[in-house]
Design a protein around this motif. Structure first.
Motif, PDB file in Angstrom:
ATOM      1  N   GLU A   1      -3.788  47.046 -13.208  1.00 24.02           N
ATOM      2  CA  GLU A   1      -4.626  47.304 -11.760  1.00 24.02           C
ATOM      3  C   GLU A   1      -4.771  45.834 -11.022  1.00 24.02           C
ATOM      4  O   GLU A   1      -4.596  45.893  -9.774  1.00 24.02           O
ATOM      5  CB  GLU A   1      -6.208  47.480 -12.426  1.00 24.02           C
ATOM      6  CG  GLU A   1      -5.832  48.933 -12.977  1.00 24.02           C
ATOM      7  CD  GLU A   1      -7.227  49.527 -13.495  1.00 24.02           C
ATOM      8  OE1 GLU A   1      -8.286  48.579 -13.508  1.00 24.02           O
ATOM      9  OE2 GLU A   1      -7.422  50.522 -13.784  1.00 24.02           O
TER      10      GLU A   1
ATOM     11  N   GLY B   1      -5.799  46.860 -17.217  1.00 26.59           N
ATOM     12  CA  GLY B   1      -6.519  45.794 -16.289  1.00 26.59           C
ATOM     13  C   GLY B   1      -5.445  44.766 -16.088  1.00 26.59           C
ATOM     14  O   GLY B   1      -5.729  44.546 -14.604  1.00 26.59           O
TER      15      GLY B   1
ATOM     16  N   SER C   1      -9.522  47.400 -18.247  1.00 23.15           N
ATOM     17  CA  SER C   1      -9.750  48.654 -17.358  1.00 23.15           C
ATOM     18  C   SER C   1     -10.518  49.843 -18.188  1.00 23.15           C
ATOM     19  O   SER C   1     -10.516  49.652 -19.381  1.00 23.15           O
ATOM     20  CB  SER C   1      -8.235  49.199 -17.245  1.00 23.15           C
ATOM     21  OG  SER C   1      -8.373  50.597 -16.758  1.00 23.15           O
TER      22      SER C   1
END
Length: 63
Positions: free
Chosen positions: A23, A20, A8
């Motif tokens: 997400e 990341g 991320s």
């Protein structure tokens, strides 16, 4: 197009790995960070984080 995992750029604390992963799985990155800390305290977590930092690419810039 297949969904890919990236480090991320907006939920970045150290390397963006936990952000990341959060997400990618659509969960709060704080929960991923807490799990990573528990995993790191158990032994191989720090090495796994460093390897993930090297292997997972940075999120591409959106134009």
């Amino acid at each position: 197009m297949a969904k890919r995992i990236y480090r991320s750029t907006k939920n970045r604390m150290l390397g963006g790995v936990c952000g990341g992963i959060g997400e990618y799985f659509d969960i709060d990155p704080t929960i991923v960070r807490l799990v990573a800390v528990v995993f790191a305290l158990s032994g191989a977590g720090i090495l796994a984080y460093i390897i993930a930092w090297i292997i997972i690419p940075d999120q591409p810039a959106v134009l």
